[in-house]
Design a protein around this motif. Structure first.
Motif, PDB file in Angstrom:
ATOM      1  N   TYR A 308     -42.357 -10.615  57.424  1.00  9.17           N
ATOM      2  CA  TYR A 308     -41.176 -10.179  56.689  1.00  9.17           C
ATOM      3  C   TYR A 308     -40.130 -11.292  56.668  1.00  9.17           C
ATOM      4  O   TYR A 308     -40.040 -12.114  57.577  1.00  9.17           O
ATOM      5  CB  TYR A 308     -40.594  -8.875  57.253  1.00  9.17           C
ATOM      6  N   HIS A 309     -39.368 -11.306  55.574  1.00 10.51           N
ATOM      7  CA  HIS A 309     -38.355 -12.332  55.352  1.00 10.51           C
ATOM      8  C   HIS A 309     -36.982 -11.679  55.210  1.00 10.51           C
ATOM      9  O   HIS A 309     -36.814 -10.747  54.430  1.00 10.51           O
ATOM     10  CB  HIS A 309     -38.656 -13.132  54.078  1.00 10.51           C
ATOM     11  N   LEU A 310     -36.003 -12.206  55.944  1.00 11.03           N
ATOM     12  CA  LEU A 310     -34.618 -11.766  55.812  1.00 11.03           C
ATOM     13  C   LEU A 310     -33.928 -12.629  54.756  1.00 11.03           C
ATOM     14  O   LEU A 310     -34.360 -13.754  54.495  1.00 11.03           O
ATOM     15  CB  LEU A 310     -33.907 -11.884  57.156  1.00 11.03           C
ATOM     16  N   PRO A 311     -32.839 -12.138  54.136  1.00 15.73           N
ATOM     17  CA  PRO A 311     -32.219 -12.858  53.024  1.00 15.73           C
ATOM     18  C   PRO A 311     -31.769 -14.281  53.338  1.00 15.73           C
ATOM     19  O   PRO A 311     -31.636 -15.093  52.423  1.00 15.73           O
ATOM     20  CB  PRO A 311     -31.002 -11.982  52.669  1.00 15.73           C
ATOM     21  N   PHE A 312     -31.523 -14.593  54.599  1.00 17.42           N
ATOM     22  CA  PHE A 312     -31.086 -15.943  54.946  1.00 17.42           C
ATOM     23  C   PHE A 312     -32.243 -16.823  55.406  1.00 17.42           C
ATOM     24  O   PHE A 312     -32.037 -17.970  55.814  1.00 17.42           O
ATOM     25  CB  PHE A 312     -29.987 -15.908  56.024  1.00 17.42           C
ATOM     26  N   ASP A 313     -33.473 -16.303  55.369  1.00 16.79           N
ATOM     27  CA  ASP A 313     -34.639 -17.105  55.732  1.00 16.79           C
ATOM     28  C   ASP A 313     -34.984 -18.082  54.606  1.00 16.79           C
ATOM     29  O   ASP A 313     -34.727 -17.816  53.419  1.00 16.79           O
ATOM     30  CB  ASP A 313     -35.842 -16.217  56.031  1.00 16.79           C
ATOM     31  N   GLN A 314     -35.604 -19.190  54.992  1.00 16.56           N
ATOM     32  CA  GLN A 314     -35.812 -20.291  54.053  1.00 16.56           C
ATOM     33  C   GLN A 314     -36.645 -19.907  52.832  1.00 16.56           C
ATOM     34  O   GLN A 314     -36.359 -20.306  51.714  1.00 16.56           O
ATOM     35  CB  GLN A 314     -36.460 -21.475  54.782  1.00 16.56           C
ATOM     36  N   GLN A 315     -37.699 -19.117  53.018  1.00 17.82           N
ATOM     37  CA  GLN A 315     -38.618 -18.807  51.924  1.00 17.82           C
ATOM     38  C   GLN A 315     -38.298 -17.478  51.234  1.00 17.82           C
ATOM     39  O   GLN A 315     -39.084 -17.011  50.421  1.00 17.82           O
ATOM     40  CB  GLN A 315     -40.058 -18.758  52.471  1.00 17.82           C
ATOM     41  N   TYR A 316     -37.143 -16.906  51.529  1.00 19.62           N
ATOM     42  CA  TYR A 316     -36.844 -15.559  51.026  1.00 19.62           C
ATOM     43  C   TYR A 316     -36.885 -15.480  49.504  1.00 19.62           C
ATOM     44  O   TYR A 316     -37.563 -14.621  48.926  1.00 19.62           O
ATOM     45  CB  TYR A 316     -35.478 -15.111  51.534  1.00 19.62           C
TER      46      TYR A 316
END
Length: 352
Positions: A308-316
């Motif tokens: 899972y990716h959070l909005p501030f993660d690089q690949q979001y």
């Protein structure tokens, strides 16, 4: 009379000597701090400043207090000191402006500049791209104690909650609105392709929607989203661009199966009277919908790995949710309970 003059002269010299001794003690204290400190940046800067100023100060004092005072020479030294001080002030302001520009461009650097321990950790990175890839951006929203004491689910959720409340760039505000509209469309059974954020190459399309109506007809929605403040007004150029890009799609994709192509404008604000007339004449569908809540955690399956990716993660923003088993989660706990784990590229041999 001479005794009084001599007494006064000795008092001046004693005062000057005490001043010199105090300066010497201060320098010794600063030097000891430098030698004992793991991060002596401030101490070194302070010592350098003191040395620069004391050179002029001592020279001026000597000329003023010697047996035949040279007041004119002392004044000249003070003028030079003033000039040098101005030069250092200019250098300081220039560096301050660069510092602010750097932090505005890369706000994640703030913690590393203000925290000596964090700053020291940068020595483990060889280049800026590596720094962005391997660090955990959750630490931008938590203090040290929170990061170390909270379990991973709690700290990730707390970081997400704080990210939602922080001020955002116009770009991020626009993307969030697109994702909210995308969420509403998917709830209505529309298959979506989040097409926007490609600069000039997106042709004014933020979302392309595919929908089969009650008559079994295939409809294509060419969608543009405008999350503008209430005091702004949508003008006819936006409507014309949307109509044009919908027609371009219909012409270039004519080999695909669809009954009709519908240009749709979703916005948070009103249209001007002229823009409304253009929309009616060109058959551009307009819907005014305020920004709302939506599940923003992207749960993606990549080569069998559930991440899972959070909005501030690089690949979001480059991650698409379209394959079977992928979904948008409301909370970190929901994502974790369904077997998804946050990508931990920042772990390994890198220090946080």
């Amino acid at each position: 009379m001479k005794i009084k003059e001599k007494t006064f002269e000795w008092e001046l010299k004693e005062e000057h000597l005490n001043h010199v001794i105090k300066q010497y003690q201060n320098k010794c204290d600063t030097l000891n701090n430098i030698l004992s400190s793991k991060y002596p940046f401030y101490c070194v800067a302070e010592l350098y400043s003191d040395v620069q100023l004391s050179v002029f100060d001592e020279a001026a004092n000597y000329l003023q207090n010697k047996s035949h005072p040279a007041y004119k020479s002392a004044d000249e030294i003070k003028k030079e000191l003033k000039s040098k001080s101005r030069e250092y002030l200019v250098q300081y302001k220039e560096m301050s402006y660069k510092y602010q520009f750097l932090l505005n461009t890369f706000p994640e650097l703030k913690q590393y500049i203000d925290d000596y321990e964090a700053l020291k950790s940068l020595e483990f990175y060889n280049e800026y791209e590596e720094f962005k890839e391997y660090r955990d951006r959750v630490i931008d929203f938590l203090d040290k104690d929170e990061y170390s004491k909270l379990d991973e689910i709690s700290r990730n959720q707390l970081a997400l909650d704080r990210w939602e409340k922080k001020n955002k760039s116009n770009w991020t505000i626009g993307v969030q609105y697109e994702m909210y509209i995308d969420y509403l469309l998917r709830k209505e059974g529309v298959i979506t392709d989040h097409f926007g954020r490609k600069g000039l190459n997106d042709l004014g399309r933020d979302i392309i929607g595919y929908y089969t109506n009650e008559n079994g007809e295939e409809e294509i929605y060419i969608i543009q989203c405008k999350n503008w403040s209430a005091n702004k007004e949508i003008h006819e150029n936006v409507v014309c661009q949307l109509f044009g890009t919908a027609m371009e799609y219909e012409i270039t994709q004519k080999d695909k199966r669809f009954t009709r192509v519908i240009p749709v404008l979703y916005t948070t604000t009103k249209l001007s009277d002229t823009a409304m007339k253009f929309a009616e004449r060109l058959n551009v569908y307009v819907s005014i919908i305020p920004m709302g809540k939506y599940p923003m955690i992207k749960c993606n399956i990549n080569s069998g790995n559930k991440i899972y990716h959070l909005p501030f993660d690089q690949q979001y923003y480059t991650t698409k949710i379209s394959n079977e088993g992928e979904f948008y989660a409301w909370t970190v706990k929901e994502a974790e309970e369904k077997g998804f784990r946050r990508a931990h590229r920042y772990k390994g041999n890198k220090n946080n």
